[in-house]
Design a protein around this motif. Sequence first.
Motif, PDB file in Angstrom:
ATOM      1  N   ILE A  87       0.967  -1.360   0.020  1.00 46.48           N
ATOM      2  CA  ILE A  87       0.150   0.024  -0.094  1.00 46.48           C
ATOM      3  C   ILE A  87       0.896   1.267   0.080  1.00 46.48           C
ATOM      4  CG2 ILE A  87      -1.729   1.185   1.656  1.00 46.48           C
ATOM      5  CD1 ILE A  87      -3.240  -1.441   1.898  1.00 46.48           C
ATOM      6  N   ALA A  88       2.078   1.279   0.857  1.00 47.74           N
ATOM      7  CA  ALA A  88       3.067   2.348   0.673  1.00 47.74           C
ATOM      8  C   ALA A  88       3.291   2.542  -0.575  1.00 47.74           C
ATOM      9  CB  ALA A  88       4.047   2.270   1.787  1.00 47.74           C
ATOM     10  N   SER A  89       3.694   1.526  -1.321  1.00 46.23           N
ATOM     11  CA  SER A  89       4.234   1.848  -2.470  1.00 46.23           C
ATOM     12  C   SER A  89       3.339   2.279  -3.563  1.00 46.23           C
ATOM     13  CB  SER A  89       4.787   0.369  -3.061  1.00 46.23           C
ATOM     14  OG  SER A  89       5.298   0.519  -4.618  1.00 46.23           O
ATOM     15  N   VAL A  90       2.255   1.855  -3.546  1.00 41.07           N
ATOM     16  CA  VAL A  90       0.891   2.318  -4.340  1.00 41.07           C
ATOM     17  C   VAL A  90       0.565   3.983  -3.876  1.00 41.07           C
ATOM     18  CG1 VAL A  90      -1.557   2.306  -4.891  1.00 41.07           C
ATOM     19  CG2 VAL A  90      -0.165   0.282  -4.696  1.00 41.07           C
ATOM     20  N   MET A  91       0.650   3.994  -2.822  1.00 37.25           N
ATOM     21  CA  MET A  91       0.660   5.715  -2.370  1.00 37.25           C
ATOM     22  C   MET A  91       1.463   6.486  -2.967  1.00 37.25           C
ATOM     23  SD  MET A  91      -2.606   5.464  -0.957  1.00 37.25           S
ATOM     24  CE  MET A  91      -2.699   6.906  -0.001  1.00 37.25           C
ATOM     25  N   SER A  92       2.919   6.017  -2.820  1.00 36.81           N
ATOM     26  CA  SER A  92       3.830   6.852  -3.242  1.00 36.81           C
ATOM     27  C   SER A  92       3.896   6.936  -4.774  1.00 36.81           C
ATOM     28  CB  SER A  92       5.217   6.066  -3.031  1.00 36.81           C
ATOM     29  OG  SER A  92       6.131   6.720  -3.459  1.00 36.81           O
ATOM     30  N   ASP A  93       3.345   5.891  -5.568  1.00 36.55           N
ATOM     31  CA  ASP A  93       3.198   6.212  -6.935  1.00 36.55           C
ATOM     32  C   ASP A  93       2.215   7.119  -7.355  1.00 36.55           C
ATOM     33  OD1 ASP A  93       5.068   4.016  -7.488  1.00 36.55           O
ATOM     34  OD2 ASP A  93       3.812   2.516  -8.263  1.00 36.55           O
ATOM     35  N   LEU A  94       0.954   7.102  -6.471  1.00 39.19           N
ATOM     36  CA  LEU A  94      -0.167   7.901  -6.899  1.00 39.19           C
ATOM     37  C   LEU A  94       0.158   9.368  -6.546  1.00 39.19           C
ATOM     38  CD1 LEU A  94      -2.885   5.564  -6.076  1.00 39.19           C
ATOM     39  CD2 LEU A  94      -2.083   6.197  -8.274  1.00 39.19           C
ATOM     40  N   GLU A  95       0.847   9.616  -5.245  1.00 42.21           N
ATOM     41  CA  GLU A  95       1.184  10.897  -5.000  1.00 42.21           C
ATOM     42  C   GLU A  95       2.277  11.580  -5.658  1.00 42.21           C
ATOM     43  OE1 GLU A  95       2.230  10.169  -0.666  1.00 42.21           O
ATOM     44  OE2 GLU A  95       0.077  10.051  -0.007  1.00 42.21           O
TER      45      GLU A  95
END
Length: 154
Positions: A139-147
């Motif tokens: 989830i942290a990786s996805v959030m980082s990509d999106l942010e």
Amino acid sequence: MRRELIGKLGEGVLGDDGEIDRRKVGAIVFKDRELLLWLEQLLHPRVVREYLTWREQLAQLPTPPRLCVTEVPLLYETGGEERFDVVVALTASPRIRERRGRPVPGDRASRQLPDDEKLRRADYAYVNNRSVEDLDAFIASVMSDLEHGDVNLT
């Protein structure tokens, strides 16, 4: 919606507290395809309106969040993926779901796309058979990509 449910399914869908008992409703509609379709036609548009209104409210805030997350269990089955910029699919094997106390009852599983199809169609996919720490890292990786805009939203 309460009136419609009681009118169609009867007062037997009420719990001891007088509220709609979702388990009782499920026990009825998942045995009758026509009733299930009726319930979906009643419920799904209301759910869509609610989360679209929520997103509009977020956008109107003085400092709106850069991201918002909406959980939609029947996203693909209802054609809802078109209303989102990115789809993240999380699933787990039936054995793991059972162990976690979250099995998909057989009468409901037949209404859902197979997990491999959901995972294939999603922008991000994760099979949650491992630890909470592994899930958090995903989830942290996805959030980082999106942010950081590291995803193609076209």
